[in-house]
Design an enzyme around this catalytic site. Structure first.
Site, PDB file in Angstrom:
ATOM      1  N   GLN A  96      19.392   9.691 -19.785  1.00 21.21           N
ATOM      2  CA  GLN A  96      20.052   8.502 -20.313  1.00 21.21           C
ATOM      3  C   GLN A  96      19.669   7.248 -19.534  1.00 21.21           C
ATOM      4  OE1 GLN A  96      24.444   8.540 -18.548  1.00 21.21           O
ATOM      5  NE2 GLN A  96      23.833  10.592 -19.255  1.00 21.21           N
ATOM      6  N   HIS A  98      21.401   2.949 -19.060  1.00 20.81           N
ATOM      7  CA  HIS A  98      22.526   2.052 -19.311  1.00 20.81           C
ATOM      8  C   HIS A  98      21.997   0.630 -19.526  1.00 20.81           C
ATOM      9  CE1 HIS A  98      24.885   5.424 -18.072  1.00 20.81           C
ATOM     10  NE2 HIS A  98      24.489   5.353 -16.815  1.00 20.81           N
ATOM     11  N   GLU A 133      25.807   2.436 -11.625  1.00 17.89           N
ATOM     12  CA  GLU A 133      26.549   3.532 -11.008  1.00 17.89           C
ATOM     13  C   GLU A 133      25.864   4.008  -9.730  1.00 17.89           C
ATOM     14  OE1 GLU A 133      26.574   6.011 -14.520  1.00 17.89           O
ATOM     15  OE2 GLU A 133      25.057   7.344 -13.658  1.00 17.89           O
ATOM     16  N   HIS A 262      17.572   8.363 -16.150  1.00 18.38           N
ATOM     17  CA  HIS A 262      18.032   9.292 -15.121  1.00 18.38           C
ATOM     18  C   HIS A 262      18.794  10.454 -15.746  1.00 18.38           C
ATOM     19  CE1 HIS A 262      21.454   6.554 -15.756  1.00 18.38           C
ATOM     20  NE2 HIS A 262      22.225   7.567 -15.401  1.00 18.38           N
ATOM     21  N   ARG A 281      21.068   7.558 -24.865  1.00 22.64           N
ATOM     22  CA  ARG A 281      20.490   8.848 -24.493  1.00 22.64           C
ATOM     23  C   ARG A 281      19.017   8.937 -24.880  1.00 22.64           C
ATOM     24  NH1 ARG A 281      25.715   9.403 -25.893  1.00 22.64           N
ATOM     25  NH2 ARG A 281      27.051  10.452 -24.359  1.00 22.64           N
TER      26      ARG A 281
END
Length: 418
Positions: A96, A98, A133, A262, A281
């Site tokens: 995926q 972001h 993240e 990642h 994804r």
């Protein structure tokens, strides 16, 4: 400060044993993937201030400046801007990326305008926020992070001896870096399923054989074969071959910024992220893959995975990241040492991952100590409110509240960059 009661999410990729072992509970036989700590509407933590359990989200909604502080509300609005998790991967998560903040805001507005239901399976943007993240390993932790250099991937694919991979090898050797990565990923994800499934199968067989033989690429080939075992025929198996494989040791971390492909493969870690659900994804999933939108968001840049190690700052080990929504640090108090003070203008969530730690209200202890000095008969430090945290237990500390930490355990501290 408030002890948190948290929800464990039973995603299929979760480990059946890692979280129970940390929490000291009996395994249920079912996967236990993530424990969420925060005010995310999907699974907000609960606290009890004497009138019964209530969600942390409701508490913050009722008095945002009291709980979050004026600085946090001014910067991010009346919501907790981060979400802390314990993540236990027993099998690979989806590959995926972001979006960045601009992409998320535009994508969310577009889907809202087109009337795409927020819970639709083909919806890309659940909110208007980005989702940087940070994952810190508590056990050896395997993952994929960022693109390998094209020449390295070409060597890896060529070594498999699979004829169907030769066009990708040629592109990776002949084209400029960004063009090569974009063209190969587009070809893999855009191929007809029946055609790419056969290529994945042939690749997995060759990778399994070469992994067993050893050699310089054995780990990468073993990863490929393992992914194909979990996701047979999935084009994400080939996409994953473009990425760096990294094995974190306990205490090491990865920061995943916008556009970085990642996947987490296995292990237990502490994860801290901006409060968002936005995931695009690339594969290793039965869920929706929007290839055109994905290719618009991915950053086609090669480089090392960028393993982070904490830096000592004022008695804390800090994991430095380039975002303001969160800051993660680790404290390991020395047994018998003086309590370590923690104060912040922003809210904090404190998580114990080993041993035990004692949290004390510094202001209440100060008052109690003054009273003892005036002859009240109360021992200094005995009058303050406190919490003892065992592994897997956590607490919310409102903005501006001064506390101290002592004990013989390990404590992770999540807060907002002041």
């Amino acid at each position: 400060m408030d002890r948190l009661a948290n929800t464990v999410r039973p995603y299929a990729w979760g480990s059946a044993t890692a979280l129970p072992e940390l929490l000291g509970t009996a395994p249920t036989g079912e996967p236990q993937a993530e424990m969420w700590m925060g005010a995310h509407p999907g699974a907000p933590s609960r606290i009890d201030r004497g009138t019964g359990p209530v969600s942390l989200a409701e508490v913050i909604d009722a008095a945002p400046e009291t709980e979050l502080g004026a600085d946090t509300v001014r910067a991010f609005g009346p919501r907790l801007p981060f979400l802390l998790k314990l993540l236990a991967a027993g099998s690979p998560l989806s590959l995926q990326v972001h979006p960045d903040l601009t992409q998320a805001a535009a994508g969310f507005a577009d889907e809202e305008r087109r009337g795409v239901p927020i819970d639709a399976g083909h919806r890309n943007y659940k909110d208007a926020n980005h989702k940087p993240e940070l994952i810190v390993a508590l056990t050896p932790f395997d993952g994929l992070c960022g693109f390998r250099h094209p020449a390295q991937t070409a060597d890896l694919l060529e070594g498999l001896g699979v004829d169907d991979l030769k066009p990708y090898v040629d592109i990776l050797r002949a084209s400029p870096e960004e063009d090569a990565l974009r063209e190969v990923l587009t070809a893999v994800l855009g191929a007809e399923h029946h055609a790419i499934a056969g290529t994945v199968e042939h690749t997995a067989v060759a990778a399994g054989r070469l992994a067993a033989e050893g050699g310089p690429h054995a780990d990468a080939y073993a990863t490929c074969a393992g992914l194909a075992h979990h996701y047979p025929g999935d084009p994400g198996v080939l996409a994953a071959m473009l990425l760096n494989h990294v094995r974190l040791q306990p205490g090491e971390a990865l920061f995943l910024g916008a556009g970085i492909p990642h996947a987490y493969l296995s292990g237990l870690g502490v994860e801290l992220m901006a409060n968002s659900d936005n995931v695009l994804r690339c594969g290793l999933t039965p869920k929706h893959v929007d290839v055109p939108e994905l290719l618009r968001v991915v950053r086609f840049e090669a480089g090392d995975a960028g393993v982070l190690r904490p830096e000592e700052t004022d008695g804390e080990e800090v994991y430095e990241t380039p975002v303001d929504e969160f800051r993660l640090s680790r404290l390991v108090p020395a047994p018998g040492a003086a309590p370590h003070p923690l104060a912040a203008r922003t809210p904090q969530i404190l998580l114990c991952t080993a041993g035990t730690v004692e949290l004390r209200d510094a202001e209440a202890d100060s008052v109690a100590g003054a009273g003892a000095g005036a002859g009240t008969g109360t021992a200094a430090g005995a009058g303050g409110a406190g919490l003892t945290l065992a592994p897997g237990e956590s607490a919310f500390v409102p903005a501006g509240e001064r506390i101290t930490v002592s004990g013989d355990g390990t404590l992770f501290r999540a807060t907002v960059v002041a």
